[in-house]
Motif scaffolding. Structure first.
Motif, PDB file in Angstrom:
ATOM      1  N   PHE A 173       0.838  -1.194   0.000  1.00 58.64           N
ATOM      2  CA  PHE A 173       0.000   0.000   0.000  1.00 58.64           C
ATOM      3  C   PHE A 173       0.871   1.241   0.000  1.00 58.64           C
ATOM      4  CE2 PHE A 173      -2.304   3.388   2.299  1.00 58.64           C
ATOM      5  CZ  PHE A 173      -3.426   3.491   1.489  1.00 58.64           C
ATOM      6  N   VAL A 174       0.445   2.260  -0.761  1.00 55.50           N
ATOM      7  CA  VAL A 174       1.138   3.544  -0.798  1.00 55.50           C
ATOM      8  C   VAL A 174       0.125   4.636  -0.480  1.00 55.50           C
ATOM      9  CG1 VAL A 174       2.492   5.151  -2.195  1.00 55.50           C
ATOM     10  CG2 VAL A 174       2.707   2.697  -2.588  1.00 55.50           C
ATOM     11  N   GLU A 175       0.426   5.451   0.531  1.00 61.45           N
ATOM     12  CA  GLU A 175      -0.402   6.614   0.846  1.00 61.45           C
ATOM     13  C   GLU A 175       0.200   7.813   0.126  1.00 61.45           C
ATOM     14  OE1 GLU A 175      -1.816   9.349   4.630  1.00 61.45           O
ATOM     15  OE2 GLU A 175      -0.124   7.990   4.860  1.00 61.45           O
ATOM     16  N   LEU A 176      -0.584   8.412  -0.769  1.00 64.91           N
ATOM     17  CA  LEU A 176      -0.122   9.528  -1.587  1.00 64.91           C
ATOM     18  C   LEU A 176      -0.718  10.845  -1.101  1.00 64.91           C
ATOM     19  CD1 LEU A 176      -0.726   7.822  -5.047  1.00 64.91           C
ATOM     20  CD2 LEU A 176       1.491   8.186  -3.968  1.00 64.91           C
ATOM     21  N   PRO A 177       0.030  11.948  -1.223  1.00 63.99           N
ATOM     22  CA  PRO A 177      -0.544  13.255  -0.901  1.00 63.99           C
ATOM     23  C   PRO A 177      -1.437  13.728  -2.054  1.00 63.99           C
ATOM     24  CG  PRO A 177       1.671  13.546  -1.722  1.00 63.99           C
ATOM     25  CD  PRO A 177       1.432  12.047  -1.647  1.00 63.99           C
ATOM     26  N   ALA A 178      -2.070  14.849  -1.876  1.00 63.20           N
ATOM     27  CA  ALA A 178      -2.912  15.425  -2.929  1.00 63.20           C
ATOM     28  C   ALA A 178      -2.101  16.392  -3.783  1.00 63.20           C
ATOM     29  CB  ALA A 178      -4.088  16.164  -2.301  1.00 63.20           C
TER      30      ALA A 178
ATOM     31  N   GLU B  52       5.873  22.014  -4.039  1.00 61.81           N
ATOM     32  CA  GLU B  52       4.456  21.744  -4.204  1.00 61.81           C
ATOM     33  C   GLU B  52       4.266  20.512  -5.080  1.00 61.81           C
ATOM     34  OE1 GLU B  52       0.588  23.623  -6.478  1.00 61.81           O
ATOM     35  OE2 GLU B  52       2.199  24.979  -5.886  1.00 61.81           O
ATOM     36  N   VAL B  53       3.390  19.615  -4.650  1.00 61.89           N
ATOM     37  CA  VAL B  53       3.091  18.397  -5.407  1.00 61.89           C
ATOM     38  C   VAL B  53       2.324  18.781  -6.673  1.00 61.89           C
ATOM     39  CG1 VAL B  53       1.918  16.167  -5.377  1.00 61.89           C
ATOM     40  CG2 VAL B  53       3.042  17.023  -3.291  1.00 61.89           C
ATOM     41  N   VAL B  54       2.893  18.434  -7.825  1.00 62.45           N
ATOM     42  CA  VAL B  54       2.229  18.721  -9.103  1.00 62.45           C
ATOM     43  C   VAL B  54       1.712  17.452  -9.772  1.00 62.45           C
ATOM     44  CG1 VAL B  54       3.458  20.894  -9.482  1.00 62.45           C
ATOM     45  CG2 VAL B  54       4.425  18.765 -10.378  1.00 62.45           C
ATOM     46  N   ALA B  55       2.162  16.285  -9.302  1.00 59.79           N
ATOM     47  CA  ALA B  55       1.682  15.008  -9.845  1.00 59.79           C
ATOM     48  C   ALA B  55       1.920  13.912  -8.823  1.00 59.79           C
ATOM     49  CB  ALA B  55       2.393  14.662 -11.154  1.00 59.79           C
ATOM     50  N   VAL B  56       1.039  12.920  -8.822  1.00 63.08           N
ATOM     51  CA  VAL B  56       1.223  11.719  -8.010  1.00 63.08           C
ATOM     52  C   VAL B  56       1.125  10.524  -8.942  1.00 63.08           C
ATOM     53  CG1 VAL B  56       0.379  12.738  -5.862  1.00 63.08           C
ATOM     54  CG2 VAL B  56      -1.222  11.593  -7.385  1.00 63.08           C
ATOM     55  N   ASN B  57       1.861   9.491  -8.636  1.00 64.09           N
ATOM     56  CA  ASN B  57       1.869   8.288  -9.470  1.00 64.09           C
ATOM     57  C   ASN B  57       0.698   7.399  -9.053  1.00 64.09           C
ATOM     58  OD1 ASN B  57       2.406   6.063 -11.002  1.00 64.09           O
ATOM     59  ND2 ASN B  57       4.569   5.931 -10.457  1.00 64.09           N
ATOM     60  N   THR B  58      -0.455   7.632  -9.656  1.00 60.58           N
ATOM     61  CA  THR B  58      -1.668   6.906  -9.286  1.00 60.58           C
ATOM     62  C   THR B  58      -1.592   5.420  -9.639  1.00 60.58           C
ATOM     63  OG1 THR B  58      -2.710   7.582 -11.359  1.00 60.58           O
ATOM     64  CG2 THR B  58      -3.152   8.935  -9.408  1.00 60.58           C
ATOM     65  N   ALA B  59      -0.668   5.031 -10.508  1.00 60.06           N
ATOM     66  CA  ALA B  59      -0.499   3.604 -10.825  1.00 60.06           C
ATOM     67  C   ALA B  59      -0.133   2.813  -9.567  1.00 60.06           C
ATOM     68  CB  ALA B  59       0.578   3.418 -11.890  1.00 60.06           C
TER      69      ALA B  59
ATOM     70  N   ASP C  52      -3.080   0.961  -7.406  1.00 60.13           N
ATOM     71  CA  ASP C  52      -3.476  -0.402  -7.763  1.00 60.13           C
ATOM     72  C   ASP C  52      -2.315  -1.380  -7.796  1.00 60.13           C
ATOM     73  OD1 ASP C  52      -6.168   0.310  -8.052  1.00 60.13           O
ATOM     74  OD2 ASP C  52      -5.884   0.885 -10.152  1.00 60.13           O
ATOM     75  N   SER C  53      -1.108  -0.867  -7.977  1.00 57.82           N
ATOM     76  CA  SER C  53       0.073  -1.737  -8.117  1.00 57.82           C
ATOM     77  C   SER C  53       1.255  -1.213  -7.311  1.00 57.82           C
ATOM     78  CB  SER C  53       0.459  -1.842  -9.597  1.00 57.82           C
ATOM     79  OG  SER C  53      -0.598  -2.333 -10.370  1.00 57.82           O
TER      80      SER C  53
END
Length: 131
Positions: free
Chosen positions: A46-51, A81-88, A91-92
C-alpha cells in the motif's frame, strides 16, 4: 535481502539519509524510494499519496509505504508543491519493489532548487549505507 554491492544506485539522481531519491526532470523533481529502502521493506502492499497542490518543506512527511513487514514514512528530500502523483501505485504498489527508480511516487515543483545539491550523490549514499 540484497548485499550492498547488489543495490542499483543510478548516478543521475540524489539520495537522502531517509532513503528517498530525487531526480530533476526539467522544471520539476520526481521523488521515490531507493533500491535499498524497497529491499529493506519487503513486499510493498500500500502507498499513501498526498494530494496534488499540497506543499511540504524539506524533511516533512508526505506519505507512507506499507509492506508486509512494516509501515514506513516518506520524507521530502526537497521543499516544494506536489504537481503530480503516481496513481499507478494505488493499484500496483509492488511496482516500487520491481523498479524503484521508474516507480516515482510524487513529482514536485521545487521551491528551492539548491536543496538538490545538498542531497547525497550515489557514491556518498553508498558510503552512508556502509556505515
Amino acid at each position: 535481502m540484497k548485499e550492498l554491492e547488489e543495490l542499483h544506485l543510478p548516478d543521475d539522481i540524489r539520495y537522502t539519509d531517509e532513503h528517498e531519491w530525487a531526480r530533476i526532470t526539467g522544471d520539476t523533481v520526481r521523488i521515490g524510494v531507493s533500491d535499498y529502502a524497497q529491499d529493506q521493506l519487503g513486499d510493498i502492499v500500500f502507498v499513501e499519496l498526498p494530494a496534488i497542490g499540497d506543499s511540504f518543506a524539506k524533511g516533512n512527511e508526505f506519505g507512507t509505504l506499507e509492506s508486509v513487514k512494516a509501515v514506513s514514512e516518506l520524507y521530502m528530500p526537497m521543499s516544494g508543491e506536489v504537481v503530480a502523483v503516481n496513481t499507478a501505485l494505488t493499484d500496483s504498489p509492488e511496482l516500487i519493489n520491481q523498479k524503484p527508480y521508474e516507480a516515482w511516487i510524487i513529482e514536485i515543483k521545487p521551491s528551492d532548487r539548491s536543496e538538490y545539491e545538498q542531497l547525497f550523490a550515489a557514491a556518498a549514499y553508498l558510503d552512508l549505507l556502509k556505515g
